[in-house]
Every structure is written in structure tokens, then in C-alpha cells.
Design an enzyme around this catalytic site. Structure first.
Site, mmCIF file in Angstrom:
data_model
loop_
_atom_site.group_PDB
_atom_site.id
_atom_site.type_symbol
_atom_site.label_atom_id
_atom_site.label_comp_id
_atom_site.label_asym_id
_atom_site.label_seq_id
_atom_site.Cartn_x
_atom_site.Cartn_y
_atom_site.Cartn_z
ATOM 1 N N HIS A 1 0.843 -1.193 0.000
ATOM 2 C CA HIS A 1 0.000 0.000 0.000
ATOM 3 C C HIS A 1 0.875 1.238 0.000
ATOM 4 C CE1 HIS A 1 -3.195 2.794 1.070
ATOM 5 N NE2 HIS A 1 -4.015 1.853 0.648
ATOM 6 N N ASP B 1 -7.977 -5.286 0.235
ATOM 7 C CA ASP B 1 -8.478 -6.164 -0.822
ATOM 8 C C ASP B 1 -8.106 -7.627 -0.620
ATOM 9 O OD1 ASP B 1 -9.829 -4.248 -2.246
ATOM 10 O OD2 ASP B 1 -8.040 -3.599 -3.305
#
Ligand code: ACO
Length: 428
Positions: free
Chosen positions: A306, A363
Site C-alpha cells: 500500500h 483487498d
């Protein structure tokens, strides 16, 4: 005010430093080019603040995420998606009468114009639901015009916001029904937001569907976790498009398209496809880890890494726990969860992932949960879009509320040819 000093070509330039409420600091370079001839270069906006915002706070090192000051863990446990949407857009939790009115307006605006149903006939049933969703959301501006930013009025904005939040779930469910060739199930006035969506998705004339409380709650939590994430790729897209005074529907449509990409919201679909490939092709976890580290291989560990979180993603922590609770409570046999767990454990223990601070993101586990709710894989990113919508709307509103509206327009460092002669075609 604090100042930073830039020294360049023997001259010193003082740059104002702004403080955020969480002690973050930002150097204001607005006048840098005018004063010094310099622009800043930051490919991918890795260290560029594009706005001041009071909506969402993230501390990527500490794994903190708060909407309007309220920790995501608290909202996930105690709030509903509709209440969280209100919080994001209007800045405070609604009181009873505000929530009742907001819910009532969502209910009143849940249908889409009957003529719009014919649009679905034009899409092949195999078409990706994100393409259908973005097209239909933009088409709302044809059927429900009235708000363009040159006559900004809050009443009209409020109506646009509830229309979008309510109709997006109807459009999403209809796109699924169209893809499987079943008749549309109309929204019901007696069902709450998430239950209504599940009913539109899964009820059918031949197989009635009852919304279970746990499914309703899980969907609320998933959508809350998706609801905003400050200036990510899709939100920045919504702001950039909206900054040209494009209407809200078109700005949101652009955000949906940005979300679709596998490096962003599209990763949730890719995670499940990756886990399925691992299972079907019989890859070992060790093979997957070494392929993920090999830049020449086409394999990518989706759901990992991320831009902001460098320790853990608090949304992934909540979803991982939910996944296990679901498996235990409903005695679900889901081999993909075992593969996901093994992959996560192996990656977290691997020096490459430790050095690069790569952790599971939202996710990694959201797809597994959507799968347990019965949502088909190609609809996962649509679910993300439904969840992110209040955040996009809140960010669009905040940008328009903070006048003067500045069109988004980055600069560049030109590295092409200098002036060249035009050579007629017969001499080339
Ligand atoms: N698997 C293997 N290596 C990775 C991964 C991964 N999933 N993610 C990053 N890396 C490596 C990169 O190759 C890079 O290595 P390098 O320094 O040797 O060049 C390093 O880690 C830094 O990664 P970047 O891609 O430069 O980081 P950036 O902040 O630009 O990208 C992103 C973040 C896009 C999320 C990236 O981690 C990624 O591609 N992850 C997989 C896709 C994904 O899950 N996306 C969903 C993100 S959450 C969301 O948007 C909702």
C-alpha cells in the site's frame, strides 16, 4: 507561521509551512515557480498534498484510519453504512431525525427511471459490471439533471447525493441480474440499505431469498471499511474531474473508472483469481513468494502493499477477523482461505516483504468475504464502488465548498525534442 528555506542558485526562498490537526506538516510551494522558476517533481504524487481536507485521517505508520475523527474500528462495530455515509458527507453523526430523513430520502430515490432499464439490453451479458456501472452512473446526468456547479445549492446537492447513493445499488444489482438473464428485482421500501441490495441481487421468482441478519451486518461492515480513504487514485480523480466544474455524476463516473484498475480497487477481483490459479495450477506457497519477488515474472501478489500503510492496514485486520468468524459460525469449507492464510504468513516472514514493508491491504480479505456473501467475483470492485461512493461525494462537496474553486492542473518537466523543422512528407 513556520517557514522552510530552499536554497537555490545562491538565493534563499522562504516557503510557508502549514500544520495539520494531527501535527502533519506541509510546505506550501504555490509561489515557488513565480519566485524561483522551479517546479516540484513528484511522479505518482508520492509526497504531494493536493488539498486540505477535514474528512479522513490516516497514519500509515501506525495503521490509523478515522472518518471525521472517529476510528474505523468503532464505526465498523457500531455504525451502519448509511449512518457512516451521512457522517462523511455532512461532517457529523446524524441525530435520530436526521437519520430518519436521510434514510427516507434514500428509500424514495431507490428506483431508476424505467427507460434506463432498456440500456441494460444494449450491454452483452458478459460485459464487465464496472463498465456497466460507470456508464449507467454517467447516464444518470441525462435522466436526473439539475445540478451543475455554476448554480451550487445545497438542497439540490443533497438530492443528488441521495440519488447516487441509492440508485448505485439498484444499478449494480440490475447489472448482475442482466448478466445471468434473470428478471430485475425492484427495490423495496420496507428493507434497509444493505438488505435491500442483497434482496435485489439474490431474490428470484423461482428461488425466494431471505436476507440473514449476519449477511446484512457483514455487508454494512464491508461498505463502511470502503467508504473513504482520503486522496487515493479514484478520489483524486473525482476531485480533478470535479475541479473543472463537471457535474457530480460525471465526476463519480470517472472515479469508478479509476477504481477499476487492479492496482487500486480492482485488486479484490485479482486476489481471488490469483488464489484460484494457485489452487488450480498447484503452485506451492514457496513458488508464489519467489514469483512475486521476481520482477521478470508476470505474477503479482495482489492484495499486498500500500502506498500509505507501512505497518498494517486496519481494514485488513478487521476483515481477516470477520472472515474467520464467518467460517467458524457457518462451518464454511473454503480452501481459498487456507491458501490466503499460508500466503500471508509466508510473505510476512520473508525478508523481501519485511524490507519493503508490504502487508495485506483491504483487498486481500474483502474478496473472500464477498464470496461468502454469494457475490460473484467480477462484482467485487462494484461492491467497492458502492462503498466508496459517500467518500467521493464528501470529497467533491468539500472541494466545492472551499471557494475559490481551483481547477486541478499539475505541471510537468518536458524532456522531449527542442524545436524542430517540419519536413515535407516527400523528403522524409
Ligand atoms: N508484490 C510484490 N512486490 C511488491 C508488491 C506486491 N504486491 N507491492 C509492491 N511491491 C514492491 C515493488 O515492486 C517495489 O519494489 P522496488 O522498490 O524494488 O521497485 C516496492 O515494493 C514498492 O512498491 P511500489 O509499487 O513502488 O509502491 P506504490 O506505493 O507505488 O504502490 C501498490 C502501491 C500499487 C498498492 C502496490 O503495492 C501494488 O501493486 N500492490 C498490489 C496491488 C494491490 O493490492 N492494490 C490494492 C491497493 S489497496 C487499494 O487501492 C484499495
Amino acid at each position: 507561521m513556520e517557514k522552510a528555506v530552499l536554497s537555490y542558485n545562491g538565493k534563499q526562498y522562504e516557503l510557508p509551512v502549514f500544520n495539520g490537526t494531527e501535527n502533519e506538516k506541509a510546505v506550501d510551494i504555490t509561489n515557488l515557480r513565480k519566485d524561483s522558476g522551479l517546479i516540484t517533481l513528484d511522479v505518482g504524487y508520492q509526497n504531494t498534498g493536493s488539498c486540505q481536507s477535514a474528512i479522513t485521517f490516516i497514519d500509515g505508520e501506525k495503521g490509523i484510519l478515522r472518518y471525521r475523527g472517529i476510528p474505523i474500528e468503532v464505526l465498523a462495530e457500531k455504525s451502519t453504512f448509511v449512518e457512516t455515509a451521512y457522517l462523511l458527507i455532512y461532517g457529523h453523526l446524524p441525530n435520530l431525525s436526521e437519520r430518519r430523513l436521510f434514510s427516507q430520502r434514500l428509500t424514495e430515490n431507490s428506483m431508476i427511471h424505467e427507460d434506463m432499464l432498456r440500456f441494460f439490453d444494449g450491454f452483452p451479458p458478459t460485459g464487465h459490471p464496472m463498465a456497466v456501472l460507470s456508464t449507467m452512473v454517467n447516464a444518470l446526468s441525462v435522466y436526473y439533471p439539475g445540478y451543475f456547479t455554476d448554480n451550487f445549492e445545497s438542497d439540490t446537492f443533497d438530492l443528488m447525493a441521495v440519488r447516487l447513493i441509492s440508485k448505485i445499488r439498484t444499478i449494480a444489482a440490475y447489472s448482475y441480474k442482466h448478466s445471468i438473464g434473470e428478471p430485475f428485482v425492484y427495490p423495496r421500501h420496507d428493507l434497509m440499505y444493505c438488505a435491500n441490495f442483497l434482496n435485489m441481487m439474490f431474490n428470484s421468482p423461482v428461488k425466494p431469498y431471505n436476507v440473514e441478519i449476519d449477511m446484512d451486518r457483514a455487508l454494512n461492515t464491508l461498505l463502511i471499511l470502503h467508504a473513504d480513504h482520503e486522496q487515493n487514485c479514484s478520489t483524486s480523480t473525482v476531485r480533478l474531474v470535479g475541479s473543472s466544474m463537471a457535474n457530480l455524476y460525471s465526476s463519480i463516473c470517472a472515479g469508478i473508472c479509476a477504481l477499476w484498475g487492479p492496482l487500486h480497487g480492482g485488486a479484490n477481483q485479482r486476489v481471488i483469481e490469483m488464489l484460484e490459479t494457485i489452487r488450480e495450477d498447484g503452485f506451492t506457497i514457496k513458488q508464489c513468494i519467489s514469483m512475486a519477488k521476481d520482477k521478470e515474472s508476470r505474477f503479482k501478489l495482489f492484495g499486498f502493499g500500500h502506498r500509505i500503510y507501512k505497518n498494517f492496514d486496519p481494514r485488513a485486520t478487521i476483515l481477516k477477523k470477520m472472515c474467520h468468524e464467518f467460517v467458524a459460525k457457518y462451518n464454511i469449507h473454503e480452501p481459498l482461505i487456507d491458501i490466503a492464510m499460508d500466503l500471508e504468513n509466508a510473505a510476512l516472514a520473508d525478508q523481501f516483504f519485511i524490507d519493503k514493508k508490504l502487508y495485506p491491504n483491504v483487498d486481500f480479505y474483502s474478496g473472500l468475504l464477498y464470496r461468502m456473501l454469494g457475490i460473484p467475483t467480477n462484482m467485487f470492485t462494484v461492491m467497492f464502488a458502492i462503498g466508496r461512493l459517500p467518500g467521493w461525494i464528501a470529497q467533491w462537496k468539500e472541494m466545492h465548498d472551499s471557494r475559490p474553486l481551483k481547477i486541478g492542473r499539475p505541471r510537468q518537466l518536458y524532456i522531449g525534442d527542442n524545436i524542430r523543422d517540419f519536413v515535407p512528407i516527400e523528403q522524409r
